[in-house]
Design a protein around this motif. Sequence first.
Motif, PDB file in Angstrom:
ATOM      1  N   ALA A  90     -15.488   6.829   3.403  1.00  0.00           N
ATOM      2  CA  ALA A  90     -16.190   5.560   3.205  1.00  0.00           C
ATOM      3  C   ALA A  90     -17.241   5.702   2.103  1.00  0.00           C
ATOM      4  O   ALA A  90     -17.417   4.797   1.285  1.00  0.00           O
ATOM      5  CB  ALA A  90     -16.831   5.102   4.509  1.00  0.00           C
ATOM      6  N   LEU A  93     -15.543   5.451  -1.182  1.00  0.00           N
ATOM      7  CA  LEU A  93     -15.012   4.118  -1.488  1.00  0.00           C
ATOM      8  C   LEU A  93     -16.110   3.108  -1.802  1.00  0.00           C
ATOM      9  O   LEU A  93     -15.899   2.188  -2.585  1.00  0.00           O
ATOM     10  CB  LEU A  93     -14.181   3.603  -0.314  1.00  0.00           C
ATOM     11  CG  LEU A  93     -12.850   4.312  -0.070  1.00  0.00           C
ATOM     12  CD1 LEU A  93     -12.214   3.808   1.201  1.00  0.00           C
ATOM     13  CD2 LEU A  93     -11.928   4.123  -1.248  1.00  0.00           C
ATOM     14  N   ILE A  94     -17.251   3.270  -1.171  1.00  0.00           N
ATOM     15  CA  ILE A  94     -18.347   2.315  -1.350  1.00  0.00           C
ATOM     16  C   ILE A  94     -19.403   2.968  -2.243  1.00  0.00           C
ATOM     17  O   ILE A  94     -20.080   3.904  -1.829  1.00  0.00           O
ATOM     18  CB  ILE A  94     -18.974   1.926   0.002  1.00  0.00           C
ATOM     19  CG1 ILE A  94     -17.887   1.338   0.909  1.00  0.00           C
ATOM     20  CG2 ILE A  94     -20.123   0.936  -0.200  1.00  0.00           C
ATOM     21  CD1 ILE A  94     -18.313   1.172   2.346  1.00  0.00           C
ATOM     22  N   ASP A 138      -3.294   5.549  -0.796  1.00  0.00           N
ATOM     23  CA  ASP A 138      -4.349   4.548  -0.778  1.00  0.00           C
ATOM     24  C   ASP A 138      -5.462   4.986   0.172  1.00  0.00           C
ATOM     25  O   ASP A 138      -5.241   5.107   1.379  1.00  0.00           O
ATOM     26  CB  ASP A 138      -3.778   3.199  -0.341  1.00  0.00           C
ATOM     27  CG  ASP A 138      -4.793   2.076  -0.443  1.00  0.00           C
ATOM     28  OD1 ASP A 138      -5.921   2.321  -0.920  1.00  0.00           O
ATOM     29  OD2 ASP A 138      -4.455   0.953  -0.044  1.00  0.00           O
ATOM     30  N   MET A 192       0.833  -1.189   0.000  1.00  0.00           N
ATOM     31  CA  MET A 192       0.000   0.000   0.000  1.00  0.00           C
ATOM     32  C   MET A 192       0.872   1.246   0.000  1.00  0.00           C
ATOM     33  O   MET A 192       1.916   1.282   0.614  1.00  0.00           O
ATOM     34  CB  MET A 192      -0.866   0.030   1.253  1.00  0.00           C
ATOM     35  CG  MET A 192      -1.953  -0.972   1.275  1.00  0.00           C
ATOM     36  SD  MET A 192      -3.030  -0.663   2.681  1.00  0.00           S
ATOM     37  CE  MET A 192      -4.228  -1.904   2.366  1.00  0.00           C
ATOM     38  N   ARG A 244      -7.992   3.381   1.286  1.00  0.00           N
ATOM     39  CA  ARG A 244      -8.348   2.356   2.275  1.00  0.00           C
ATOM     40  C   ARG A 244      -7.403   2.405   3.476  1.00  0.00           C
ATOM     41  O   ARG A 244      -7.817   2.226   4.615  1.00  0.00           O
ATOM     42  CB  ARG A 244      -8.324   0.977   1.644  1.00  0.00           C
ATOM     43  CG  ARG A 244      -9.398   0.802   0.576  1.00  0.00           C
ATOM     44  CD  ARG A 244      -9.420  -0.598   0.017  1.00  0.00           C
ATOM     45  NE  ARG A 244     -10.017  -0.751  -1.281  1.00  0.00           N
ATOM     46  CZ  ARG A 244     -11.225  -0.440  -1.659  1.00  0.00           C
ATOM     47  NH1 ARG A 244     -12.017   0.147  -0.827  1.00  0.00           N
ATOM     48  NH2 ARG A 244     -11.662  -0.662  -2.876  1.00  0.00           N
ATOM     49  N   GLU A 245      -6.131   2.663   3.193  1.00  0.00           N
ATOM     50  CA  GLU A 245      -5.153   2.798   4.275  1.00  0.00           C
ATOM     51  C   GLU A 245      -5.454   4.049   5.102  1.00  0.00           C
ATOM     52  O   GLU A 245      -5.392   4.017   6.329  1.00  0.00           O
ATOM     53  CB  GLU A 245      -3.746   2.866   3.700  1.00  0.00           C
ATOM     54  CG  GLU A 245      -2.679   2.882   4.765  1.00  0.00           C
ATOM     55  CD  GLU A 245      -1.279   2.826   4.187  1.00  0.00           C
ATOM     56  OE1 GLU A 245      -0.395   3.392   4.833  1.00  0.00           O
ATOM     57  OE2 GLU A 245      -1.090   2.235   3.108  1.00  0.00           O
ATOM     58  N   LEU A 287      -8.339   5.409   5.472  1.00  0.00           N
ATOM     59  CA  LEU A 287      -9.549   5.105   6.236  1.00  0.00           C
ATOM     60  C   LEU A 287      -9.207   4.348   7.513  1.00  0.00           C
ATOM     61  O   LEU A 287      -9.713   4.668   8.598  1.00  0.00           O
ATOM     62  CB  LEU A 287     -10.527   4.300   5.376  1.00  0.00           C
ATOM     63  CG  LEU A 287     -11.886   3.990   5.989  1.00  0.00           C
ATOM     64  CD1 LEU A 287     -12.650   5.255   6.316  1.00  0.00           C
ATOM     65  CD2 LEU A 287     -12.693   3.111   5.039  1.00  0.00           C
ATOM     66  N   GLN A 288      -8.328   3.378   7.415  1.00  0.00           N
ATOM     67  CA  GLN A 288      -7.909   2.616   8.588  1.00  0.00           C
ATOM     68  C   GLN A 288      -7.188   3.503   9.607  1.00  0.00           C
ATOM     69  O   GLN A 288      -7.410   3.385  10.813  1.00  0.00           O
ATOM     70  CB  GLN A 288      -7.010   1.437   8.192  1.00  0.00           C
ATOM     71  CG  GLN A 288      -7.738   0.332   7.477  1.00  0.00           C
ATOM     72  CD  GLN A 288      -8.871  -0.237   8.310  1.00  0.00           C
ATOM     73  OE1 GLN A 288      -8.831  -0.272   9.530  1.00  0.00           O
ATOM     74  NE2 GLN A 288      -9.915  -0.683   7.640  1.00  0.00           N
TER      75      GLN A 288
END
Length: 65
Positions: free
Chosen positions: A56, A59-60, A5, A1, A7-8, A10-11
Amino acid sequence: MNDDDPRELLQLLKQEHRRLDEEIELLSSSGNCDQLELARMKKRKLVLKDEIQQLADRLIPDIIA
């Protein structure tokens, strides 16, 4: 990653949110807390929650059934 990114990111935002939640709980339960600092932490937590939701949502994808 990589650093870009989503998603990263978001985490990382979720981890920060959980960390703040734990700190707020600890500070609140100590009984001897700085109310201004507590308010700042709660505001930061709300900002993080909004950022998490916005990311989110990007991303979704919305799927219309």
